[in-house]
Design an enzyme around this catalytic site. Sequence first.
Site, PDB file in Angstrom:
ATOM      1  N   GLY A  23      -2.650   4.011  -2.546  1.00 35.24           N
ATOM      2  CA  GLY A  23      -3.747   3.695  -1.654  1.00 35.24           C
ATOM      3  C   GLY A  23      -4.585   4.924  -1.390  1.00 35.24           C
ATOM      4  N   THR A  27       1.017   6.966  -1.696  1.00 40.41           N
ATOM      5  CA  THR A  27       1.607   6.090  -2.702  1.00 40.41           C
ATOM      6  C   THR A  27       2.670   5.219  -2.048  1.00 40.41           C
ATOM      7  OG1 THR A  27       3.188   7.825  -3.276  1.00 40.41           O
ATOM      8  CG2 THR A  27       1.188   7.656  -4.612  1.00 40.41           C
ATOM      9  N   VAL A  28       2.900   4.053  -2.644  1.00 43.71           N
ATOM     10  CA  VAL A  28       3.892   3.115  -2.137  1.00 43.71           C
ATOM     11  C   VAL A  28       5.019   3.000  -3.164  1.00 43.71           C
ATOM     12  CG1 VAL A  28       4.327   0.770  -1.319  1.00 43.71           C
ATOM     13  CG2 VAL A  28       2.119   1.853  -0.869  1.00 43.71           C
ATOM     14  N   LYS A  43       5.793   3.969   2.134  1.00 44.11           N
ATOM     15  CA  LYS A  43       4.466   4.543   1.918  1.00 44.11           C
ATOM     16  C   LYS A  43       4.543   6.030   2.235  1.00 44.11           C
ATOM     17  CE  LYS A  43      -0.415   3.871   3.126  1.00 44.11           C
ATOM     18  NZ  LYS A  43      -1.361   3.052   3.912  1.00 44.11           N
ATOM     19  N   ASP A 138     -10.055  -3.174   7.844  1.00 38.98           N
ATOM     20  CA  ASP A 138     -10.124  -3.036   6.386  1.00 38.98           C
ATOM     21  C   ASP A 138      -9.524  -4.269   5.708  1.00 38.98           C
ATOM     22  OD1 ASP A 138     -10.853  -1.806   4.015  1.00 38.98           O
ATOM     23  OD2 ASP A 138      -9.010  -0.618   3.866  1.00 38.98           O
TER      24      ASP A 138
END
Length: 669
Positions: A23, A27-28, A43, A138
Amino acid sequence: MPPAQGGQHLTSTLRLIRRLGAGAMGTVWAAEEIGLGRQVAVKVMSPGYANDDPSKERFRKEAQAAARIRSPYVATIFGHGVTDDGQPFITMELLDGETLRDRLRRLGPLPIEEVVRLFGQMARGLAAAHKMGVVHRDIKPANLFVIDDEGEPFVKVLDFGIAKDLDASSELTSTGAMLGTPAYMSPEQYDDTKRVDHRTDLWSLGIVAYEALTGKTPFTGSSLPAMAFSIARGEFQPPSALRQDLPRTLDGWMARALSLDVEARFGSTMEMAETLAAATKPPAGRAGTTSPPTTAPDLAYAETKPSSPEKPQIPPPSKPVSGKVGDLFKAAPKRPTNALAQDLPQAGEGPRLDIVEDPSRGVLTLSLAGRFGRALAFDKRGESLFIGFSKGEVVSFDLQARRVNWSTRLRVSPLCLDTGAGHLAVGCADGRVRLFDASRGLVQSTLHIDATPVRALALDEGAKTLAVSGEGYRVTGEGHRVTFWSVSTGECLQVAQEHADEVRALAFDGRNGLWASGSRDTTVRVWDASFRQTQVLRGGVVNCVAFAADGRHLAAGYSDGSLILWMTPPRWEFDKRLTGHTKRINSLAFVHGAGTAGALVTGSEDGTLRVWDVATGRMQRTVGTGTTTITCVSTTQDGRYVASASADGAVRLYRWPLHPSLGEQPAAK
């Protein structure tokens, strides 16, 4: 600091397994919680942001904002922390599926019914956030995750990384700073972030609906200024101009959803969802459809696979609908397997279902002539209410569309219901538990318990294990047993015989993996995931038990009209005894969901439904005339609905919070 990589131990108990995606800020990863043997999603903040204090604070706020929201439509946050080398991370539930963005890329525009269904789920997730004063800011297809749940798509809202807390005294961004994804941002996000409230999420939801139906976003621009100019003009092609099967009524809905005037938009996500469902209904006489019937079809005896009829539609609110609910099933008996066996259906006709809605007070009443509701249960998503009537009818009612999903009539009376992971368990007077596919009304199997009525049952959220108790104590001396069964195989996993008298109530705690049983022997006993007894709580003759959704309280209702609250692990302490009912409490349920976790609803033989404040023990509301027994109460996990069944034959569905005109509020002391 180096970037995260597979095999790395973020902490002594958290090991990264594989990367799932990236994202804006990190990172996930799929990861393993070593001590618990559980896989989670993690995350991890990108190293480039880890030394930026505002970014770290925003990352922390994301965890805090999402963790406050209790909804099956929002990804669950387990916790957050910082590695030894200063890298912040968040742990959350690991989901199996795809983002809505990937789904649209793979399938293109989605069927209208699927969009309406997914939109309703997004709306519920955001409604839970808005109740807590949290605005996502968002909303876009990449932040909406679609799971295939029992063959049906199911969506969860992700990533509250730039969420705004309306109750916060300060912003994490400077005045005028713009956060979001340009194509999905509301005009006020471009203009002045200080004006942003929950209606900016409503705008973004409208964009998502437009894209899901047409495959395109309504506003375009080759640069950020061009996109801002396109949105500021507010001109877009009506959806029906891009897709022939879209009704023109949808164009008006979209115009309101994407109005430049904030005040002209819908007031809430749930209003959007309900009006979208209405705007996309085919008009009478359109090809492939029929005019709405004046009556609903009759209930039919059956316990096998349904056909796929049109769902009966309901005339305008406040006018009763009566008629037949339909021959929804045809016989398809199966051979018994292990402890499981398929019942044979019977032919016959049932009574007419009456539906009366009072929209001004948020009350819907369902009734079958000559019957009363014996058992109630909502599905875990809060989309359907299941009702077991006294003469064998089982009905699934769609809460949004206000119509029957399916119905069947058993040959025996249903006494108790519970739901989990797409399943409906129905305990019956013949000593059997029918296991339904909750979405279709198909009896998948029948579990034979004993020859006496099933008094209570509880199903875990994954529908893997079923706890059952019967009334056999009076006949065989064995009604004190609690038996635990495998749902998939019909195997008896454990027989617990610690109770000294009839077991009247069972409950499951999804947070702590615990079971509770309440008995005439004046004890509530608690069992762990291995079916070992861990606690014995005493108070009186028990009629009902329930866990709070957050796992912090266990409540029991007693024959003397009182109820007791205990604190759950690790403390296991007596909290308080609540009094006010004059006769036995038949049923109780915590009101779950954002902002309402501290409420408890009880139904009693004294003819009243009462609402209690868990924190103070104060009675907040009394509903009912005191002339007819309340047999059962139930609540949705998202805190939107409370249902009650009473001996006068009425099943009442209330919007939460209850309308001020409903019942009495005790005078302040």
